[in-house]
Design an enzyme around this catalytic site. Structure first.
Site, PDB file in Angstrom:
ATOM      1  N   GLU A 140      17.514  72.297  44.505  1.00 12.45           N
ATOM      2  CA  GLU A 140      18.042  73.470  43.777  1.00 12.45           C
ATOM      3  C   GLU A 140      16.939  74.512  43.567  1.00 12.45           C
ATOM      4  O   GLU A 140      16.743  75.017  42.460  1.00 12.45           O
ATOM      5  CB  GLU A 140      18.615  73.040  42.414  1.00 12.45           C
TER       6      GLU A 140
ATOM      7  N   GLU B 173      21.005  64.285  36.512  1.00 12.91           N
ATOM      8  CA  GLU B 173      20.380  64.468  35.194  1.00 12.91           C
ATOM      9  C   GLU B 173      20.682  63.350  34.199  1.00 12.91           C
ATOM     10  O   GLU B 173      21.027  63.603  33.047  1.00 12.91           O
ATOM     11  CB  GLU B 173      20.787  65.832  34.615  1.00 12.91           C
TER      12      GLU B 173
HETATM   13  C1  GLA Z   1      21.736  72.141  37.230  1.00 12.86           C
HETATM   14  C2  GLA Z   1      22.864  71.561  38.078  1.00 12.86           C
HETATM   15  C3  GLA Z   1      23.425  72.556  39.048  1.00 12.86           C
HETATM   16  C4  GLA Z   1      23.598  73.917  38.432  1.00 12.86           C
HETATM   17  C5  GLA Z   1      22.294  74.377  37.826  1.00 12.86           C
HETATM   18  C6  GLA Z   1      22.414  75.724  37.195  1.00 12.86           C
HETATM   19  O1  GLA Z   1      20.527  72.110  37.812  1.00 12.86           O
HETATM   20  O2  GLA Z   1      22.470  70.416  38.781  1.00 12.86           O
HETATM   21  O3  GLA Z   1      24.662  72.099  39.508  1.00 12.86           O
HETATM   22  O4  GLA Z   1      24.607  73.879  37.460  1.00 12.86           O
HETATM   23  O5  GLA Z   1      21.940  73.451  36.832  1.00 12.86           O
HETATM   24  O6  GLA Z   1      23.252  76.589  37.825  1.00 12.86           O
END
Ligand code: GLA
Length: 379
Positions: free
Chosen positions: A269, A163
């Site tokens: 994710e 990020e």
């Molecule tokens: C982001 C992070 C993850 C996790 C999610 C929410 O996407 O990359 O590690 O913390 O948020 O759980």
């Protein structure tokens, strides 16, 4: 005799209809393959998990049966591994790595440099002012080297930076790392990672980089890394998606843009949020503000369940178009363990994954399995 035959026939029909019904609803069926079976050699099927989940033997067995790849939910983040400068705490992450190894699962490291879940000392002094560049660089270098050397040969690939791009600003997120080091903090993080373990795959990971508003920033970053002589192996698209279908085409175009650069693409994710996302819905809301924001406390109604399944199907149809996608990781295993029960509003009952709170497969599970199977047949 006749009576017995009739009884047998009736029983057969009853069992058959129950099986068909169960299959239709996406509930457990003996003939249903697991996720990892359905994906075969085509791609890895991953899940994130917390180390304490492994203490529950039933849950642990379920995870090993369905998935062949693990990402620690929190255990490899900077605050978990080096909350106090120089004091590395690997135990919880080691537990996950040992479990993965014992079950022939691939391990993914997440994450070496992120503005959240990181101790302040990495890039700030005690007055919260940015550290001098050289000090911050040494902190980053030492963190990355120590962590990657600890897991050398045991972790296939790392989300080196998570990020780093801004949502609304023109380009990079103004993180403590950037404030202390400068715009090249991402380049530096990748260089340190490459030195630390030349055999590990290195990824840039972020949310919404497939979307039109953020994709140009991601492409710019990948170009700058390339121009700086940094080899990035792949891009992680987080895939925290919503149930409404509007942007499938955009997601497809986004994946294509990264695949066209010759990079591996991972969906890292995945979850699909069926709950309302009202503007300004922060974590702490009054009862009135919460009204209508938590509509499925008693379970997901059938129509929404189907809509969720179709959304998963459409997403996987896009995913399966790209051989460059070598892994899909879900963020959590069952609905009960999803972070989306507490985000963006705390304490809701959410249903974003493939299994419900009782580990029963949802229609979304069936949709994913079918899409994986159809695509393997088509190859
Ligand atoms: C982001 C992070 C993850 C996790 C999610 C929410 O996407 O990359 O590690 O913390 O948020 O759980």
């Amino acid at each position: 005799m006749m009576k017995r035959v009739c009884l047998a026939a009736v029983l057969f029909v009853v069992v058959l209809s129950a099986t068909v019904l169960a299959a239709e609803k996406g509930t457990a069926s003996a003939t249903m393959p697991t996720l990892r079976q359905a994906a075969g050699n085509r791609m890895l099927m991953g899940a994130s998990l917390m180390s304490h989940e492994l203490d529950d033997a039933r849950r642990a067995a379920f995870i090993a049966e369905q998935f062949n790849c693990l990402t620690p939910g929190n255990e490899m983040k900077p605050d978990a591994l080096q909350n106090v400068k120089g004091k590395f705490t690997f135990e919880r992450a080691d537990k996950i790595v040992a479990f993965a190894e014992a079950h022939g699962m691939t391990m993914i490291g997440h994450t070496l440099c992120w503005h959240n879940q990181a101790p302040a000392w990495l890039f700030m002094d005690e007055n919260k002012k940015p550290l001098p560049r050289e000090v911050a660089l040494e902190n980053l270098r030492n963190h990355i080297h120590t962590v990657m050397e600890h897991y050398k040969g045991r972790v296939k690939g790392w989300d080196v930076v998570n990020e780093g791009l801004d949502d609304s600003g023109p380009y990079l997120r103004d993180t403590p790392a950037r404030k202390a080091i400068g715009d090249d903090f991402i380049i530096k993080a990748f260089q340190f990672a490459r030195e630390a373990d030349p055999d590990a795959e290195l990824y840039y990971n972020d949310y919404n980089i497939e979307a039109n508003y953020k994709r140009p920033k991601a492409l710019r970053l990948l170009k700058e890394l390339k121009d700086a002589g940094v080899k990035v192996d792949g891009v992680g698209i987080q895939g925290h998606w919503l149930i409404d279908n509007g942007n499938i085409k955009e997601i497809d175009e986004g994946i294509k843009a990264f695949a066209d650069l010759g990079l591996k693409v991972m969906i890292t994710e995945v979850d699909v949020d069926p709950l309302p996302r009202r503007q300004g819905a922060g974590a702490d809301l009054s009862a009135t503000q919460r009204e209508g924001l938590d509509p499925y406390k008693a379970g997901l109604p059938d129509d929404v369940q189907q809509k969720l399944a179709e959304r998963y199907r459409a997403l996987f149809q896009v995913i399966m178009k790209y051989p460059q996608i070598q892994r899909v990781t879900f963020w959590g295993v069952d609905d009960g363990s999803s972070w989306l029960n507490d985000f963006p509003v705390r304490g809701r009952t959410n249903h974003p994954l493939l299994w419900d709170r009782n580990f029963q497969p949802k229609p979304a599970f069936r949709a994913v399995i079918e899409t994986l199977q159809q695509s393997s047949v088509a190859k």
